[in-house]
Design a protein around this motif. Structure first.
Motif, PDB file in Angstrom:
ATOM      1  N   LEU A   1      -9.766   1.904   1.280  1.00 56.31           N
ATOM      2  CA  LEU A   1      -8.826   2.996   1.171  1.00 56.31           C
ATOM      3  C   LEU A   1      -9.240   4.349  -0.100  1.00 56.31           C
ATOM      4  O   LEU A   1      -9.905   3.566  -1.114  1.00 56.31           O
ATOM      5  CB  LEU A   1      -7.455   2.448   0.717  1.00 56.31           C
ATOM      6  CG  LEU A   1      -6.686   1.613   1.794  1.00 56.31           C
ATOM      7  CD1 LEU A   1      -5.408   1.034   1.400  1.00 56.31           C
ATOM      8  CD2 LEU A   1      -6.660   2.409   3.025  1.00 56.31           C
TER       9      LEU A   1
ATOM     10  N   VAL B   1      -2.865   0.128  -4.106  1.00 57.06           N
ATOM     11  CA  VAL B   1      -2.870  -0.957  -3.561  1.00 57.06           C
ATOM     12  C   VAL B   1      -2.454  -2.097  -4.482  1.00 57.06           C
ATOM     13  O   VAL B   1      -2.996  -2.334  -5.607  1.00 57.06           O
ATOM     14  CB  VAL B   1      -4.096  -1.388  -3.001  1.00 57.06           C
ATOM     15  CG1 VAL B   1      -4.027  -2.981  -2.233  1.00 57.06           C
ATOM     16  CG2 VAL B   1      -4.452  -0.245  -1.792  1.00 57.06           C
TER      17      VAL B   1
ATOM     18  N   THR C   1      -7.749  -2.120   6.168  1.00 64.92           N
ATOM     19  CA  THR C   1      -8.764  -1.130   5.407  1.00 64.92           C
ATOM     20  C   THR C   1      -8.533  -1.625   3.882  1.00 64.92           C
ATOM     21  O   THR C   1      -9.386  -1.497   3.146  1.00 64.92           O
ATOM     22  CB  THR C   1      -8.439   0.127   5.547  1.00 64.92           C
ATOM     23  OG1 THR C   1      -8.363   0.674   6.943  1.00 64.92           O
ATOM     24  CG2 THR C   1      -9.331   0.868   4.715  1.00 64.92           C
ATOM     25  N   SER C   2      -7.413  -1.940   3.447  1.00 65.36           N
ATOM     26  CA  SER C   2      -6.793  -2.453   2.277  1.00 65.36           C
ATOM     27  C   SER C   2      -7.693  -3.714   1.733  1.00 65.36           C
ATOM     28  O   SER C   2      -8.138  -4.090   0.593  1.00 65.36           O
ATOM     29  CB  SER C   2      -5.560  -2.493   1.698  1.00 65.36           C
ATOM     30  OG  SER C   2      -4.846  -3.722   2.564  1.00 65.36           O
TER      31      SER C   2
ATOM     32  N   LEU D   1      -4.065   0.204   8.028  1.00 64.86           N
ATOM     33  CA  LEU D   1      -4.156   0.296   6.507  1.00 64.86           C
ATOM     34  C   LEU D   1      -3.964  -1.169   5.663  1.00 64.86           C
ATOM     35  O   LEU D   1      -4.647  -1.381   4.847  1.00 64.86           O
ATOM     36  CB  LEU D   1      -2.873   0.927   6.030  1.00 64.86           C
ATOM     37  CG  LEU D   1      -2.673   2.462   6.041  1.00 64.86           C
ATOM     38  CD1 LEU D   1      -1.402   2.728   5.575  1.00 64.86           C
ATOM     39  CD2 LEU D   1      -3.885   2.964   5.024  1.00 64.86           C
ATOM     40  N   THR D   2      -3.513  -2.127   6.340  1.00 66.10           N
ATOM     41  CA  THR D   2      -3.608  -3.603   5.781  1.00 66.10           C
ATOM     42  C   THR D   2      -5.078  -4.035   5.978  1.00 66.10           C
ATOM     43  O   THR D   2      -5.543  -4.527   4.990  1.00 66.10           O
ATOM     44  CB  THR D   2      -2.625  -4.384   6.832  1.00 66.10           C
ATOM     45  OG1 THR D   2      -1.440  -4.149   6.794  1.00 66.10           O
ATOM     46  CG2 THR D   2      -2.952  -5.873   6.288  1.00 66.10           C
TER      47      THR D   2
ATOM     48  N   VAL E   1       0.608  -1.170  -0.060  1.00 67.79           N
ATOM     49  CA  VAL E   1       0.031  -0.129   0.246  1.00 67.79           C
ATOM     50  C   VAL E   1       0.882   1.276   0.052  1.00 67.79           C
ATOM     51  O   VAL E   1       1.787   1.416   0.884  1.00 67.79           O
ATOM     52  CB  VAL E   1      -0.911  -0.124   1.163  1.00 67.79           C
ATOM     53  CG1 VAL E   1      -1.907   1.292   1.283  1.00 67.79           C
ATOM     54  CG2 VAL E   1      -1.822  -1.205   1.153  1.00 67.79           C
TER      55      VAL E   1
ATOM     56  N   GLY F   1     -11.179  -3.033   0.872  1.00 63.72           N
ATOM     57  CA  GLY F   1     -11.280  -2.213  -0.166  1.00 63.72           C
ATOM     58  C   GLY F   1     -11.829  -0.962   0.038  1.00 63.72           C
ATOM     59  O   GLY F   1     -12.610  -0.280  -0.579  1.00 63.72           O
TER      60      GLY F   1
END
Length: 324
Positions: free
Chosen positions: A56, A62, A50-51, A47-48, A10, A54
């Protein structure tokens, strides 16, 4: 395998250059497993998660070599694909229920909106499921609470409502991002007990994100330790607490006071130095400038990965010295 991600990256553009916040993460979660992702603030845990969902913003870049979730290949993650999975196959409990719940909508409206879209339920059917889920998470008199607004609930109750909301679509994978951060110790214990019981009752796979190692000890099967955008160690929880193998993991555990051992009022050990900046490229071990046993080989790229079988591994050029 409920979740199998390889080489997740990311990157976020900033005024100073590209911020490489997640730098090649591998993450596997089996059916029915609880994996705790731990690390200090800013290491890339949220962030991991949330990615994976999907969620972000579009300007975030990504990429991944492999992205399988709930038996589906999502390497090319279109918005339509992810929209069908969110709430139905994978759901997320966010950090702060106060900001995650809309203060202008009733609890009933917020609980039923997603499931009515995914499953084409009638209002009556959706309300019945909402009542069932509120009852399951321990909200008293759930039928009457559907017409109330978030401000009418305590912090612990709002967190329970967030859990009920995540369970409305009966997902196979539940991601909980710091679900006990804003709660007092007693309510934290209740929420953790609830999550553990729900996982057993519903057969959920659970990804729990936290920086609290006490939470990890209470609930995890496996633990993945994250530092500067990479997972540096993964091991069963009991093994990780008994024999940590990465210098960063050892530093985290050394900073935990031990009842009956740590002298009252004494200073706890601290990891020296500062977390490196993640703007631009980075070669070698990101922890080497803070590591007491780092040597020239720690600057080599890629950092050696030592497999311990299955999804367990350690990323460290000095692993043999740490073990000794």
């Amino acid at each position: 395998m409920m979740l199998d991600i390889r080489n997740l990256k990311v990157s976020i553009p900033t005024d100073r250059g590209m911020l490489n916040a997640v730098r090649g993460v591998d993450l596997q979660i089996a059916e029915g497993e609880t994996l705790c992702l731990v690390g200090e603030s800013g290491c890339g845990k949220s962030l991991t998660a949330t990615s994976i969902m999907g969620l972000l913003p579009r300007y975030a870049k990504v990429t991944s070599d492999q992205f399988d979730m709930a038996g589906q290949d999502l390497t090319t993650k279109t918005d339509a694909k992810l929209a069908k999975l969110r709430g139905r196959d994978v759901a997320m409990i966010f950090q702060d229920p106060t900001s995650a719940l809309n203060p202008t909508l009733t609890i009933g409206r917020q609980l039923t909106e997603g499931v009515m879209r995914h499953e084409n339920l009638t209002r009556k059917e959706a309300d019945a499921r909402a009542i069932e889920m509120l009852d399951r998470v321990g909200i008293a008199n759930p039928a009457a609470r559907l017409t109330q607004y978030p401000h009418g609930f305590s912090g612990g109750q709002r967190q329970r409502i967030m859990i009920a909301s995540a369970l409305m679509g009966r997902p196979k994978l539940l991601i909980a991002d710091e679900p006990t951060t804003a709660l007092d110790v007693t309510i934290q214990a209740q929420i953790l007990t609830l999550l553990g019981q729900l996982q057993v009752d519903l057969g959920l796979s659970l990804l729990l994100i936290t920086h609290d190692l006490g939470v990890v000890a209470a609930i995890a099967n496996d633990v993945a330790v994250m530092y500067a955008g990479r997972i540096v160690e993964r091991a069963p929880a009991a093994d990780l607490f008994a024999t940590p193998r990465h210098p960063y993991t050892k530093g985290l555990l050394a900073a935990i006071p031990v009842p009956g051992v740590t002298e009252r009022g004494s200073a706890l050990p601290a990891i020296p130095g500062r977390v490196p900046g993640l703007i631009g490229t980075m070669a070698g071990c990101a922890f080497r400038d803070r590591c007491a046993i780092a040597g020239p080989e720690c600057a080599a790229d890629p950092v050696p990965r030592i497999s311990a079988g299955g999804a367990q591994f350690l990323e460290c050029a000095k692993a043999s010295e740490v073990a000794a």
